[in-house]
Scaffold this active site. Structure first.
Site, PDB file in Angstrom:
ATOM      1  N   LYS A 127      41.246  39.889  38.301  1.00  0.00           N
ATOM      2  CA  LYS A 127      40.858  40.711  37.134  1.00  0.00           C
ATOM      3  C   LYS A 127      39.412  40.469  36.743  1.00  0.00           C
ATOM      4  CE  LYS A 127      40.843  37.285  33.956  1.00  0.00           C
ATOM      5  NZ  LYS A 127      39.893  36.971  32.872  1.00  0.00           N
ATOM      6  N   GLU A 152      32.534  34.385  36.044  1.00  0.00           N
ATOM      7  CA  GLU A 152      33.441  33.836  37.061  1.00  0.00           C
ATOM      8  C   GLU A 152      33.708  34.833  38.185  1.00  0.00           C
ATOM      9  OE1 GLU A 152      34.831  30.890  38.711  1.00  0.00           O
ATOM     10  OE2 GLU A 152      35.040  30.378  36.592  1.00  0.00           O
TER      11      GLU A 152
END
Length: 333
Positions: free
Chosen positions: A191, A282
């Site tokens: 995600k 990230e």
């Protein structure tokens, strides 16, 4: 009362330490910088990461990992995923025997394509049934502000998952258990990459149709890869899949989405990183590892591939849109 240690003084580590303290546990937070640990310990604030949030007076902080881990029954780890292996190698001799280890990280390790729980097991030698994952729509600031939210505690040992669930359940955070560690971790890692794509689209000036299409097709490629690797497809319809994806793709609090916006406006990776004071989302770190994992599995992940091309191959975002839109037609199912 459960003795808990949280390793990582960033926004999510601090927010989760607050959750554990509010749930009635004895909590010590480890922060890498001594001055930050002192600030949390004496002023009950983490100004750099959660400004304006009052932390529980019962929450202690230290820069000494041995002090944080002493006697801990729960050890939650919240550090950048690509630094986990090196840090964990140093911490392993300090881990209390039989402690439950909790991964709060959402990433895939570069070079090995291992999930975070796999890295923890490999480095520490702790069996899989002692490792849990907490994931879902976990925007740290909103949880620290005590806005109602839900999360997932995943562990192959259902009893241990229930133990962690009890330890982090509060009036504002409702945890659910799940035994599908693979699906929950992949949902959390991928995600971030899809949120970069959503941010890129936002930065290019596209609207809600584009965002909805990216979220939906991003979920499809996450589930496609996850099921191939042994995940339960139902996991991706839950908090660790759709829930986390919607929050991360939609919220301005999402570092991945806001970083993607900069790329969509034409900034290079270096320029976007400089503008965010050296902090890289990230998803940027993980997109290569996720792509490598998918290629090894022989699974198509076109959105992930497009994000990787923008970040590391210098492909202009407008060209990735053209590539995605011109792919061969196929059935949704």
């Amino acid at each position: 009362m459960t003795r808990a240690a949280v390793l990582g003084g960033g926004s999510w580590g601090t927010a989760f330490a607050k959750v554990l303290a509010d749930a009635g546990n004895d909590v010590t937070l480890w922060a890498r910088r001594p001055e930050l640990a002192d600030q949390i310990d004496s002023r009950h604030e983490n100004v750099p990461y959660l400004p304006g949030i009052r932390l529980p007076s019962t929450l202690r902080a230290t820069a000494d990992p041995a002090a944080a881990l002493d006697g801990a029954q729960l050890v939650a780890i919240a550090i950048p995923s690509q630094t986990l292996r090196a840090n964990l190698a140093a911490w392993t001799p300090l881990l209390p025997r039989d402690a439950t280890l909790i991964s709060l990280m959402k990433g895939v390790e570069l070079g090995t394509t291992k999930r975070m729980s796999e890295v923890i097991a490999e480095v520490t030698g702790v069996p899989d049934e002692r490792i849990a994952v907490v994931t879902g729509p976990n925007l740290a600031l909103e949880i620290a502000q005590e806005q109602p939210a839900a999360t997932v505690v995943a562990c192959i040992d259902d009893d241990r998952a229930a133990f962690v669930q009890e330890a982090c359940g509060t009036r504002y955070l409702r945890p659910y258990t799940n035994t599908d560690v693979i699906g929950c971790e992949l949902g959390g890692a991928i995600k971030n990459v899809i949120a970069l794509a959503a941010g890129i689209a936002q930065g290019m000036g596209f609207g809600d149709n584009t965002k909805a299409s990216l979220i939906t097709r991003g979920l499809a490629e996450t589930a496609r890869l996850g099921v191939h690797l042994g995940a339960d497809p139902l996991t991706f319809a839950g908090l660790a899949g759709l829930g986390d994806l919607v929050a991360t793709c939609s919220s301005p609090l999402s570092r991945n989405r806001t970083f993607g916006e900069r790329l969509g406006r034409g900034e290079s990776l270096d320029e976007a990183q400089a503008a965010t004071h050296g902090q890289v989302a990230e998803g940027v770190k993980s997109c290569r590892a996720v792509l490598e994992l998918a290629q090894h599995a022989g699974v198509e992940v076109p959105i992930t591939q497009a994000v990787e091309a923008v970040c590391f191959r210098g492909l202009p975002p407008r060209h990735t849109v053209e590539a995605l839109m011109s792919r061969s037609m196929k059935s949704e199912s």
